[in-house]
Design a protein around this motif. Structure first.
Motif, PDB file in Angstrom:
ATOM      1  N   ALA A 156       3.603 -12.351  -2.590  1.00  0.00           N
ATOM      2  CA  ALA A 156       4.524 -11.555  -3.410  1.00  0.00           C
ATOM      3  C   ALA A 156       4.102 -10.101  -3.554  1.00  0.00           C
ATOM      4  O   ALA A 156       4.856  -9.289  -4.105  1.00  0.00           O
ATOM      5  N   ALA A 157       2.911  -9.754  -3.077  1.00  0.00           N
ATOM      6  CA  ALA A 157       2.330  -8.440  -3.374  1.00  0.00           C
ATOM      7  C   ALA A 157       3.222  -7.286  -2.922  1.00  0.00           C
ATOM      8  O   ALA A 157       3.421  -6.315  -3.662  1.00  0.00           O
ATOM      9  N   GLY A 158       3.745  -7.357  -1.715  1.00  0.00           N
ATOM     10  CA  GLY A 158       4.567  -6.264  -1.207  1.00  0.00           C
ATOM     11  C   GLY A 158       5.809  -6.047  -2.049  1.00  0.00           C
ATOM     12  O   GLY A 158       6.139  -4.902  -2.410  1.00  0.00           O
ATOM     13  N   ALA A 159       6.517  -7.120  -2.367  1.00  0.00           N
ATOM     14  CA  ALA A 159       7.716  -7.009  -3.198  1.00  0.00           C
ATOM     15  C   ALA A 159       7.366  -6.515  -4.595  1.00  0.00           C
ATOM     16  O   ALA A 159       8.113  -5.737  -5.206  1.00  0.00           O
ATOM     17  N   TRP A 160       6.228  -6.972  -5.111  1.00  0.00           N
ATOM     18  CA  TRP A 160       5.758  -6.554  -6.436  1.00  0.00           C
ATOM     19  C   TRP A 160       5.597  -5.034  -6.476  1.00  0.00           C
ATOM     20  O   TRP A 160       6.131  -4.346  -7.367  1.00  0.00           O
ATOM     21  N   VAL A 161       4.864  -4.474  -5.511  1.00  0.00           N
ATOM     22  CA  VAL A 161       4.603  -3.040  -5.489  1.00  0.00           C
ATOM     23  C   VAL A 161       5.881  -2.250  -5.244  1.00  0.00           C
ATOM     24  O   VAL A 161       6.106  -1.198  -5.865  1.00  0.00           O
ATOM     25  N   THR A 162       6.731  -2.747  -4.367  1.00  0.00           N
ATOM     26  CA  THR A 162       7.989  -2.052  -4.092  1.00  0.00           C
ATOM     27  C   THR A 162       8.855  -1.966  -5.331  1.00  0.00           C
ATOM     28  O   THR A 162       9.412  -0.905  -5.652  1.00  0.00           O
ATOM     29  N   ALA A 163       8.976  -3.068  -6.053  1.00  0.00           N
ATOM     30  CA  ALA A 163       9.813  -3.085  -7.251  1.00  0.00           C
ATOM     31  C   ALA A 163       9.273  -2.124  -8.309  1.00  0.00           C
ATOM     32  O   ALA A 163      10.036  -1.342  -8.903  1.00  0.00           O
ATOM     33  N   ALA A 164       7.964  -2.163  -8.553  1.00  0.00           N
ATOM     34  CA  ALA A 164       7.385  -1.285  -9.561  1.00  0.00           C
ATOM     35  C   ALA A 164       7.488   0.180  -9.144  1.00  0.00           C
ATOM     36  O   ALA A 164       7.754   1.061  -9.971  1.00  0.00           O
ATOM     37  N   SER A 165       7.295   0.460  -7.860  1.00  0.00           N
ATOM     38  CA  SER A 165       7.378   1.838  -7.376  1.00  0.00           C
ATOM     39  C   SER A 165       8.790   2.384  -7.514  1.00  0.00           C
ATOM     40  O   SER A 165       8.994   3.536  -7.933  1.00  0.00           O
ATOM     41  N   GLN A 166       9.770   1.588  -7.168  1.00  0.00           N
ATOM     42  CA  GLN A 166      11.155   2.026  -7.301  1.00  0.00           C
ATOM     43  C   GLN A 166      11.499   2.302  -8.757  1.00  0.00           C
ATOM     44  O   GLN A 166      12.180   3.283  -9.078  1.00  0.00           O
ATOM     45  N   VAL A 169      11.346  -3.222 -20.281  1.00  0.00           N
ATOM     46  CA  VAL A 169      11.102  -2.116 -19.355  1.00  0.00           C
ATOM     47  C   VAL A 169      10.812  -2.624 -17.949  1.00  0.00           C
ATOM     48  O   VAL A 169      11.205  -2.001 -16.966  1.00  0.00           O
ATOM     49  N   ASN A 170      10.123  -3.759 -17.812  1.00  0.00           N
ATOM     50  CA  ASN A 170       9.811  -4.250 -16.463  1.00  0.00           C
ATOM     51  C   ASN A 170      10.256  -5.691 -16.236  1.00  0.00           C
ATOM     52  O   ASN A 170       9.612  -6.441 -15.501  1.00  0.00           O
ATOM     53  N   GLU A 171      11.391  -6.052 -16.825  1.00  0.00           N
ATOM     54  CA  GLU A 171      11.940  -7.382 -16.580  1.00  0.00           C
ATOM     55  C   GLU A 171      12.322  -7.597 -15.113  1.00  0.00           C
ATOM     56  O   GLU A 171      12.481  -8.743 -14.676  1.00  0.00           O
ATOM     57  N   TYR A 172      12.425  -6.507 -14.371  1.00  0.00           N
ATOM     58  CA  TYR A 172      12.741  -6.631 -12.948  1.00  0.00           C
ATOM     59  C   TYR A 172      11.659  -7.403 -12.194  1.00  0.00           C
ATOM     60  O   TYR A 172      11.872  -7.855 -11.072  1.00  0.00           O
ATOM     61  N   LEU A 173      10.482  -7.568 -12.813  1.00  0.00           N
ATOM     62  CA  LEU A 173       9.404  -8.321 -12.180  1.00  0.00           C
ATOM     63  C   LEU A 173       9.552  -9.830 -12.374  1.00  0.00           C
ATOM     64  O   LEU A 173       8.751 -10.592 -11.812  1.00  0.00           O
ATOM     65  N   ALA A 174      10.540 -10.274 -13.126  1.00  0.00           N
ATOM     66  CA  ALA A 174      10.697 -11.711 -13.408  1.00  0.00           C
ATOM     67  C   ALA A 174      10.744 -12.563 -12.144  1.00  0.00           C
ATOM     68  O   ALA A 174      10.025 -13.574 -12.047  1.00  0.00           O
ATOM     69  N   PRO A 175      11.575 -12.224 -11.137  1.00  0.00           N
ATOM     70  CA  PRO A 175      11.598 -13.068  -9.927  1.00  0.00           C
ATOM     71  C   PRO A 175      10.251 -13.112  -9.206  1.00  0.00           C
ATOM     72  O   PRO A 175       9.890 -14.136  -8.615  1.00  0.00           O
ATOM     73  N   ILE A 176       9.495 -12.012  -9.275  1.00  0.00           N
ATOM     74  CA  ILE A 176       8.191 -11.966  -8.617  1.00  0.00           C
ATOM     75  C   ILE A 176       7.192 -12.840  -9.366  1.00  0.00           C
ATOM     76  O   ILE A 176       6.440 -13.609  -8.755  1.00  0.00           O
ATOM     77  N   PHE A 177       7.193 -12.754 -10.690  1.00  0.00           N
ATOM     78  CA  PHE A 177       6.275 -13.584 -11.465  1.00  0.00           C
ATOM     79  C   PHE A 177       6.649 -15.063 -11.385  1.00  0.00           C
ATOM     80  O   PHE A 177       5.778 -15.931 -11.458  1.00  0.00           O
ATOM     81  N   GLU A 178       7.925 -15.351 -11.226  1.00  0.00           N
ATOM     82  CA  GLU A 178       8.332 -16.751 -11.018  1.00  0.00           C
ATOM     83  C   GLU A 178       7.752 -17.277  -9.714  1.00  0.00           C
ATOM     84  O   GLU A 178       7.354 -18.444  -9.621  1.00  0.00           O
ATOM     85  N   GLN A 179       7.692 -16.425  -8.693  1.00  0.00           N
ATOM     86  CA  GLN A 179       7.084 -16.823  -7.428  1.00  0.00           C
ATOM     87  C   GLN A 179       5.573 -16.975  -7.563  1.00  0.00           C
ATOM     88  O   GLN A 179       4.988 -17.952  -7.081  1.00  0.00           O
ATOM     89  N   VAL A 180       4.935 -16.015  -8.252  1.00  0.00           N
ATOM     90  CA  VAL A 180       3.483 -16.046  -8.415  1.00  0.00           C
ATOM     91  C   VAL A 180       3.049 -17.297  -9.179  1.00  0.00           C
ATOM     92  O   VAL A 180       2.079 -17.975  -8.812  1.00  0.00           O
ATOM     93  N   PHE A 181       3.765 -17.633 -10.251  1.00  0.00           N
ATOM     94  CA  PHE A 181       3.392 -18.770 -11.097  1.00  0.00           C
ATOM     95  C   PHE A 181       4.201 -20.030 -10.778  1.00  0.00           C
ATOM     96  O   PHE A 181       4.283 -20.935 -11.613  1.00  0.00           O
ATOM     97  N   ALA A 182       4.753 -20.100  -9.567  1.00  0.00           N
ATOM     98  CA  ALA A 182       5.662 -21.199  -9.233  1.00  0.00           C
ATOM     99  C   ALA A 182       5.036 -22.572  -9.465  1.00  0.00           C
ATOM    100  O   ALA A 182       5.678 -23.481 -10.012  1.00  0.00           O
TER     101      ALA A 182
END
Length: 560
Positions: A66-76, A218-231
């Motif tokens: 998930a790292a790449g998507a994580w960084v992309t989302a936060a950077s955007q 502020v960073n709820e956009y990370l929800a899908p990424i954290f769902e993957q990380v903690f799947a």
């Protein structure tokens, strides 16, 4: 110690439309989440350590994916374009911080499983003349020596701990014969992307609790990424995620199925959780009659200082350390609970003006940042109204420098617009602003003593502070330097390092200096990270080289 005043967090968010906030979780959904967690709480508490480690392995692989998507989302979300080198911050304070934590945590768990926790600190402790025990926790192996060349990290224990009893204060949850499961709510931070998942891991592994993570809007956009990380944790019933604002947070913190709460935010947020809001909340706080009967741990920020100690600095030292100061302020656009806010200079130092000019230049030339966090513009306007002498620096005027805040002038009122210096000392800016003040002192020792008193007594909060000091000055001070470190009431102290580096050190205990009363919570209570799972940590001290190699050799330091 003054109480931290939280600046109002109003104003429009700058998150792209594609990453707009998620709809808030309904009460019915929250009830189901908490019921699921309650049903698995004892199971997690009793789960063998080897099975908990297997889940860590799965989390490591999931984080890597998930790292790449994580960084992309936060950077955007923070307005960092593709190819912008500032995206490196999102790697280091996002997935890297998460992954860096897992190895040391696993090492502690394996030692606990074998009943050999003493092996983690054997030969790595010392006792100060006052009886306080200090454990060297980093470097721990070749990786640390290479990545953090010249760094050393110590965790100082609370009074009463001895070198012999220290192992008994480690990973104490795993010494319980039949622990009872608990349900915790983690109210996530909105600024640094790894804060919330690391807090979840601490509740899971240090305290044996299943967790509902409510993401910050502020960073709820990370929800899908954290769902993957903690799947795997979610499938097993050990973790749940929720979204929403204050109403969802209030519903969760007052829910009968919630046993404990951990929050990252401001002192006012803590008080709203513990006592409630409005007139009734004020009344409850005055009487110290909480509205909830739950343990609350917290990490709440404050006013973080940088103390500059006079010494034989060269022109290169002035420039290097000025840029160091700028990084402590500009990281993540200043939206850090540990962002350095007050630069403390020696009044009689003949290089004071030259150093301040170098800091001014470094801030002016720093890369521009978007003020993406809610209320940033309002807070900056309030700050500039309080200090007409404030200078606007940097690209598009995003940086603010207040060069002349009196250290001890007494005036009435702390509010914005009052012109009172206490505003800079009692209010966390949470923006790209740096205040400068000066203290007297006949020599380095007298100045350092005055600076310790100033930081302990005049500045709000105890999360972290930094000291910039030449190694020759440290040698001249001898024991007086470590005695100064002992007197400082901060959870993390950086010596020639930003205290924020302690956030990234897995083995470091991260949190406020212990002992705050509930009615004056300051920077909070409890610790997180703390991969060695010390129960009685008092503070972390991070020591770094004063100068880069090869110039460090001239300063008397050996590192590469």
């Amino acid at each position: 110690m003054p109480t931290t005043t939280a600046a109002p967090q109003t104003g429009a968010m700058s998150i792209p439309e594609a990453q707009a906030s998620l709809p808030p979780s309904s009460e019915g959904e929250l009830d189901r989440h908490l019921a699921d967690l309650r049903a698995h709480a004892d199971e997690w508490a009793l789960l063998p350590i080897r099975d908990k480690i297997k889940l860590l392995w799965k989390l490591r692989r999931a984080t890597d994916r998930a790292a790449g998507a994580w960084v992309t989302a936060a950077s955007q979300a923070k307005g960092l374009a593709v190819g912008d080198p500032l995206r490196g911050e999102e790697w280091s304070s996002g997935p890297w911080a998460m992954l860096n934590y897992l190895g040391p945590l696993e090492k502690t768990l394996r030692a606990a499983e074998r009943g050999q926790l003493e092996s983690l600190v054997k030969g790595r402790t010392r006792t100060r003349p006052d009886g306080q025990v200090v454990a060297r926790v980093m470097p721990d192996g070749l990786y640390d020596q290479l990545l953090f060349s010249g760094f050393a990290v110590d965790v100082w224990m609370q009074p009463g701990v001895t070198e012999q009893t220290l192992p008994e204060t480690m990973a104490t949850f795993y010494s319980e014969k039949k622990p009872t499961g608990k349900v915790a709510v983690v109210l996530g931070a909105g600024n640094i992307a790894s804060i919330a998942p690391l807090d979840v891991l601490y509740k899971l592994y240090a305290e044996g609790q299943v967790v509902l993570l409510k993401l910050n809007p502020v960073n709820e956009y990370l929800a899908p990424i954290f769902e993957q990380v903690f799947a795997d944790f979610i499938r097993a019933g050990y973790v749940r995620l929720a979204a929403g604002g204050a109403a969802v947070g209030e519903y969760l913190t007052r829910h009968d199925e919630v046993d404990e709460i951990h929050v990252t935010g401001s002192a006012s947020t803590h008080d709203a959780i513990v006592y409630g809001t409005g007139a009734e909340g004020k009344k409850r706080k005055a009487a110290d009659t909480p509205a909830i009967d739950k343990r609350v741990t917290s990490e709440l920020g404050g006013v973080s200082p940088i103390v500059v100690v006079p010494g034989p600095w060269t022109a290169a030292d002035l420039q290097f350390q000025a840029e160091h100061v700028a990084t402590q302020k500009t990281h993540n656009a200043g939206f850090n609970c540990i962002a350095s806010q007050v630069l403390v200079l020696p009044e009689a130092w003949d290089q004071k003006d030259a150093f301040l000019d170098a800091v001014r230049l470094a801030l002016r030339d720093a890369a521009g940042r978007q003020p993406y966090y809610p209320g940033a513009c309002d807070r900056t306007d309030a700050l500039r109204a309080a200090y007409p002498s404030a200078e606007t620096l940097g690209p598009e005027g995003t940086m603010t420098l207040i060069p002349d805040v009196p250290a001890h002038r007494e005036t009435s009122g702390n509010g914005a617009g009052a012109g009172a210096p206490e505003y800079a000392f009692t209010t966390e800016f949470f923006s790209s602003a740096l205040a400068v003040t000066s203290l007297p002192g006949a020599d380095a020792a007298a100045y350092l003593d005055a600076a310790v008193d100033f930081c302990n007594e005049r500045l709000a909060g105890t999360l972290g502070m930094s000291i910039l000091i030449h190694p020759k000055t440290i040698a001249e001070l001898g024991d007086r330097f470590e005695d100064a470190l002992a007197r400082l009431k901060y959870g993390t102290i950086g010596v020639n390092a930003w205290s924020g580096v302690g956030f990234l050190i897995a083995q470091a205990a991260w949190g406020a200096y212990p002992g705050h009363e509930r009615t004056d919570i300051q920077s909070g209570t409890g610790v997180v990270h703390n991969a060695l799972l010390f129960d009685e940590a008092q503070k972390t001290v991070v020591k770094a080289p004063f100068a880069p190699f090869p110039r460090s050799i001239l300063a008397g330091e050996l590192h590469t």
